[in-house]
Scaffold this motif. Sequence first.
Motif, PDB file in Angstrom:
ATOM      1  N   PRO A  43       7.311 -10.290 -23.308  1.00 51.75           N
ATOM      2  CA  PRO A  43       7.792 -11.589 -22.914  1.00 51.75           C
ATOM      3  C   PRO A  43       8.782 -12.298 -23.544  1.00 51.75           C
ATOM      4  O   PRO A  43       8.838 -12.100 -24.712  1.00 51.75           O
ATOM      5  CB  PRO A  43       6.267 -12.374 -23.233  1.00 51.75           C
ATOM      6  CG  PRO A  43       5.454 -11.531 -23.601  1.00 51.75           C
ATOM      7  CD  PRO A  43       6.073  -9.964 -23.687  1.00 51.75           C
TER       8      PRO A  43
ATOM      9  N   ASN B  19       9.473 -23.901 -23.385  1.00 52.01           N
ATOM     10  CA  ASN B  19       9.110 -22.784 -24.245  1.00 52.01           C
ATOM     11  C   ASN B  19      10.355 -22.304 -25.053  1.00 52.01           C
ATOM     12  O   ASN B  19      11.486 -22.153 -24.456  1.00 52.01           O
ATOM     13  CB  ASN B  19       8.549 -21.708 -23.347  1.00 52.01           C
ATOM     14  CG  ASN B  19       8.184 -20.435 -24.316  1.00 52.01           C
ATOM     15  OD1 ASN B  19       8.705 -19.750 -25.033  1.00 52.01           O
ATOM     16  ND2 ASN B  19       6.645 -20.157 -24.250  1.00 52.01           N
TER      17      ASN B  19
ATOM     18  N   THR C 174       6.275 -21.059 -19.208  1.00 49.20           N
ATOM     19  CA  THR C 174       5.971 -19.566 -19.048  1.00 49.20           C
ATOM     20  C   THR C 174       7.230 -19.469 -18.102  1.00 49.20           C
ATOM     21  O   THR C 174       7.765 -20.316 -17.493  1.00 49.20           O
ATOM     22  CB  THR C 174       4.867 -19.387 -18.686  1.00 49.20           C
ATOM     23  OG1 THR C 174       4.453 -19.608 -17.347  1.00 49.20           O
ATOM     24  CG2 THR C 174       3.431 -20.270 -19.420  1.00 49.20           C
TER      25      THR C 174
ATOM     26  N   ARG D  20      -6.238 -10.156 -24.200  1.00 44.81           N
ATOM     27  CA  ARG D  20      -4.997 -10.470 -23.800  1.00 44.81           C
ATOM     28  C   ARG D  20      -4.997 -10.104 -22.242  1.00 44.81           C
ATOM     29  O   ARG D  20      -5.878  -9.481 -21.857  1.00 44.81           O
ATOM     30  CB  ARG D  20      -3.943  -9.748 -24.396  1.00 44.81           C
ATOM     31  CG  ARG D  20      -4.240  -8.150 -24.168  1.00 44.81           C
ATOM     32  CD  ARG D  20      -3.198  -7.273 -25.046  1.00 44.81           C
ATOM     33  NE  ARG D  20      -3.438  -5.789 -24.986  1.00 44.81           N
ATOM     34  CZ  ARG D  20      -2.526  -5.177 -25.347  1.00 44.81           C
ATOM     35  NH1 ARG D  20      -1.298  -5.394 -25.882  1.00 44.81           N
ATOM     36  NH2 ARG D  20      -2.530  -3.892 -25.432  1.00 44.81           N
TER      37      ARG D  20
ATOM     38  N   THR E 233      -2.463 -10.421 -18.561  1.00 45.03           N
ATOM     39  CA  THR E 233      -1.008 -10.552 -18.039  1.00 45.03           C
ATOM     40  C   THR E 233      -0.683 -11.894 -17.388  1.00 45.03           C
ATOM     41  O   THR E 233       0.512 -12.149 -17.011  1.00 45.03           O
ATOM     42  CB  THR E 233      -0.587  -9.401 -17.101  1.00 45.03           C
ATOM     43  OG1 THR E 233      -1.672  -9.514 -15.959  1.00 45.03           O
ATOM     44  CG2 THR E 233      -0.910  -8.027 -17.622  1.00 45.03           C
ATOM     45  N   ASP E 234      -1.609 -12.710 -17.217  1.00 46.35           N
ATOM     46  CA  ASP E 234      -1.253 -14.304 -16.612  1.00 46.35           C
ATOM     47  C   ASP E 234      -0.968 -14.929 -18.011  1.00 46.35           C
ATOM     48  O   ASP E 234      -1.589 -14.501 -19.070  1.00 46.35           O
ATOM     49  CB  ASP E 234      -2.410 -14.690 -15.902  1.00 46.35           C
ATOM     50  CG  ASP E 234      -3.738 -14.891 -16.345  1.00 46.35           C
ATOM     51  OD1 ASP E 234      -3.861 -14.236 -17.317  1.00 46.35           O
ATOM     52  OD2 ASP E 234      -4.362 -15.469 -15.830  1.00 46.35           O
ATOM     53  N   ALA E 235      -0.106 -15.700 -17.946  1.00 45.87           N
ATOM     54  CA  ALA E 235       0.635 -16.707 -19.132  1.00 45.87           C
ATOM     55  C   ALA E 235      -0.179 -17.966 -18.878  1.00 45.87           C
ATOM     56  O   ALA E 235      -0.412 -18.480 -17.921  1.00 45.87           O
ATOM     57  CB  ALA E 235       1.903 -16.868 -19.087  1.00 45.87           C
TER      58      ALA E 235
ATOM     59  N   PRO F  26       1.775 -16.600 -24.183  1.00 46.86           N
ATOM     60  CA  PRO F  26       2.404 -15.784 -23.030  1.00 46.86           C
ATOM     61  C   PRO F  26       1.666 -14.551 -22.546  1.00 46.86           C
ATOM     62  O   PRO F  26       0.743 -14.102 -23.078  1.00 46.86           O
ATOM     63  CB  PRO F  26       3.792 -15.142 -23.714  1.00 46.86           C
ATOM     64  CG  PRO F  26       3.908 -16.072 -24.827  1.00 46.86           C
ATOM     65  CD  PRO F  26       2.590 -16.387 -25.337  1.00 46.86           C
ATOM     66  N   SER F  27       2.220 -13.809 -21.422  1.00 47.01           N
ATOM     67  CA  SER F  27       1.651 -12.512 -20.708  1.00 47.01           C
ATOM     68  C   SER F  27       1.448 -11.621 -21.813  1.00 47.01           C
ATOM     69  O   SER F  27       2.548 -11.269 -22.628  1.00 47.01           O
ATOM     70  CB  SER F  27       2.650 -12.196 -19.721  1.00 47.01           C
ATOM     71  OG  SER F  27       2.106 -10.942 -19.242  1.00 47.01           O
TER      72      SER F  27
ATOM     73  N   SER G 286      -2.967 -21.414 -15.592  1.00 45.32           N
ATOM     74  CA  SER G 286      -2.045 -20.145 -15.822  1.00 45.32           C
ATOM     75  C   SER G 286      -1.782 -19.609 -14.370  1.00 45.32           C
ATOM     76  O   SER G 286      -1.986 -20.197 -13.121  1.00 45.32           O
ATOM     77  CB  SER G 286      -3.036 -18.935 -16.160  1.00 45.32           C
ATOM     78  OG  SER G 286      -3.803 -18.102 -15.289  1.00 45.32           O
TER      79      SER G 286
END
Length: 346
Positions: free
Chosen positions: A37, A74, A84, A277, A279-281, A311-312, A330
Amino acid sequence: MTDVKADRAAYYGQIKHRNMAPLWESLHNLVPPQPRPQARPAIWKYAEVRDLVMQSGGLITAEEAVRRVLFLENPGLPDKASITPALYAGLQLILPGEIAPSHRHTQSALRFILEGSTAYTAVDGERVPMQPGDFIITPSWTWHDHGNKTEEDGGEPVIWLDGLDIPIVYQLDQGFAENYPGKVQPVQRESGDSAARYAQNMLPVRHVASNPTSPLFSYPYDRTREALDTLYRHGEVDQWDGVKLKFINPATGSWPMPTMATFMQFLPARFRGRQYRTTDATVYSVVEGSGVAKVGDRTFEFAAKDIFVVPSWVTVSLDADVDSVIFSYSDRPIVSALNLLREERI
Ligand code: 1HN
């Protein structure tokens, strides 16, 4: 011996004139082994930014600004109005007696109320009161304007977090907008109408979900908080999430809006969350309490009304010093719709 480097550079120059480029120079960047990211973990401490938001109130009226907002940029995505890659966040101020004029646009918006209790947002003919902790939606292409009580009526400054899908809509060239002919749209339904129709585990008898967006505009904090509290008292604490619920569209069971997922979670005092974790931010907005969020290699001490971004595919864990409640939103619906969502609970 031929100079390969120079030959290639000359060749790249030639093809550039024809609007072409060699994939082999970019392949590793375009198809990384895992997300890299550009967005970075970041926190906005309310104690540090509140005064700046209030100062904007002396510089421009809500009416002149149309929306008096400081957006949260950001640091890894400069000049993109993005928190994001897909999402926007901003802090909006409306002072007593002010009106933010009515308009509509293809972008979907959410409001998460941070302070002040005297403002409303009008959505599709209904005035929705705002209280701290309330999650309110403005669906795509619905008329919306905001207002606040006058000082004589007890009005106070109201500040909320705006979450919109502006960057993804911009990237896809899908931005349309219109101003309402008047400053405010006419009231067509009493306040509480959409709650009566859609917030009681019932639907109007001939309701057809013709649109993916929730017909319910407000998810008041007192109800959310009570649900989390009940589940906590029943002993349900996930090691990663604490007690975490997602908001839904009551007519479909899906997300309240097609582009943004929203959540509320309770972390009991001394909770030490495990690392995960996805993968969506995600943008987090602290409602109550304090603690520590470890996000990638950063450690953020958080307190009420602070906002931080994960972040992702960056690891996160949440610790609470005292009983804490955190709202988050998100781009999960977008990521899921593309069948790209991955999650890892470590
Ligand atoms: C908008 O309409 C609002 O209605 C807030 O309060 C922020 C940012 C970009 C575009 C439209 C609002 C916005 C926005």
